[in-house]
Scaffold this active site. Sequence first.
Site, PDB file in Angstrom:
ATOM      1  N   GLY A  12      42.906  49.591  39.500  1.00 38.19           N
ATOM      2  CA  GLY A  12      44.080  48.782  39.790  1.00 38.19           C
ATOM      3  C   GLY A  12      45.373  49.440  39.346  1.00 38.19           C
ATOM      4  N   ILE A  36      32.296  43.156  35.534  1.00 39.73           N
ATOM      5  CA  ILE A  36      32.769  42.138  34.603  1.00 39.73           C
ATOM      6  C   ILE A  36      32.189  40.764  34.905  1.00 39.73           C
ATOM      7  CG2 ILE A  36      34.907  43.372  34.120  1.00 39.73           C
ATOM      8  CD1 ILE A  36      36.330  41.265  35.887  1.00 39.73           C
ATOM      9  N   ALA A  59      41.121  41.964  38.415  1.00 35.13           N
ATOM     10  CA  ALA A  59      41.362  40.713  39.134  1.00 35.13           C
ATOM     11  C   ALA A  59      41.168  40.946  40.620  1.00 35.13           C
ATOM     12  CB  ALA A  59      42.770  40.190  38.872  1.00 35.13           C
ATOM     13  N   ASP A 101      52.163  34.737  37.250  1.00 32.09           N
ATOM     14  CA  ASP A 101      53.157  33.675  37.424  1.00 32.09           C
ATOM     15  C   ASP A 101      52.677  32.607  38.407  1.00 32.09           C
ATOM     16  OD1 ASP A 101      53.340  35.686  39.431  1.00 32.09           O
ATOM     17  OD2 ASP A 101      55.318  34.962  40.021  1.00 32.09           O
ATOM     18  N   TYR A 124      44.165  30.931  44.428  1.00 32.00           N
ATOM     19  CA  TYR A 124      44.339  32.066  43.522  1.00 32.00           C
ATOM     20  C   TYR A 124      44.916  31.595  42.188  1.00 32.00           C
ATOM     21  CZ  TYR A 124      46.450  36.259  41.509  1.00 32.00           C
ATOM     22  OH  TYR A 124      46.832  37.267  40.654  1.00 32.00           O
TER      23      TYR A 124
END
Length: 289
Positions: A12, A36, A59, A101, A124
Amino acid sequence: MRVRVLVTGGNGRLARALARTGGSNVRTLSSAELDITNAASIRSTLDRLRPDVVINAAALSSVEASDTAPERARSVNATAPGYIAQACARLGTPLIHISTDYVFGAETLRPWRESDPVSPLNSYGRLKAEGERNVLAVGSRVCIARVAWLFGDGKDFIANLLRADADTVKVAHDQTGSPTPIRQLAKRLLALSERMNAGEAIPQMLHLAGSPPVSRADWVASAFESLRQAGRKTPKLLRVPMAEFGGGAPRPHYSALDCSLAAELFGEELDWRISTAQPETFTEQIMPA
C-alpha cells in the site's frame, strides 16, 4: 530511528512511504507475506519477528469494494484489526491502527474531533468504524490514527488528474476534507512509534491529517496554481457538485478532521498548504512504485 516497526499492508501507499522514511528499521509485509485475516498467522509472525511496534496500514481502501466484496471487506477492515490488536496485546507490543475520516458523515459546522461519535454514510466507513471498536476493545497500548486524502507519492488524486492529460477536469466544490502529505505523515507515525515504545502516554484516538479544512476543488486549485507558476501546464478546473458524479457509494460532504490534539502532541499542525505549494510534490519521481 532505533525502533523496529512492522507494517502490514506492505504494497500500500502508506506502507511504502513508511519504508522509505524509516529505512532498515521498518519491515513491511504484504498480504502475500502475512494474511491479516488469519489470527494464527498474525500470532506466529509476531512471535518470529518480535517488532517493537506494529502499524496496521492494511485495508481494503476502495469505498465501492465494501459493497461489491462485503465479506472480504469485513474480514480486512473490521475483523482483522481485532486479531492484530489481540496478537500485539499478548506480547505487550504497541499498535498503531490506521483508520479514516470516512467514519464520519453526518452534517456538521466544524471539523470532527476524536471524541465525536462516528456517523459513517457508507459500508466502508461502517466497517472501518467497527475495526476501530475491535482494536479499542483489546488493550491499552493502542493508538487509532485517522488519516485522510493522502498525497505526495505520485498516486494521489491530483497526480491522477495530471496523469489523465485532459484539457478540463471536474472536481467537487462541496466536499470538504483534510489533505494529508504522505511523507510528513510517515514521519509522524514513526515518531509516534518511538514514543509509544518508550512508554509515553499517547491518546488512543488521534487525528493525524492535514490542516486546515479545505474543499477538494480549492485544494486542487491551489496545487494547479503552484504547478503553473513552475511552468507546468494544468487542465482547466471545473467546480461541480458531488451529485454530478452520479452513482457509487455515498461520500460525506464534510469529513474534515480536527487535528489540534496531534498539533499539541507534535508541536505544530500538519499544514497541507506547505507541500501543495511545492510543484515537485505532484511528480511521479518523488515516490516511484
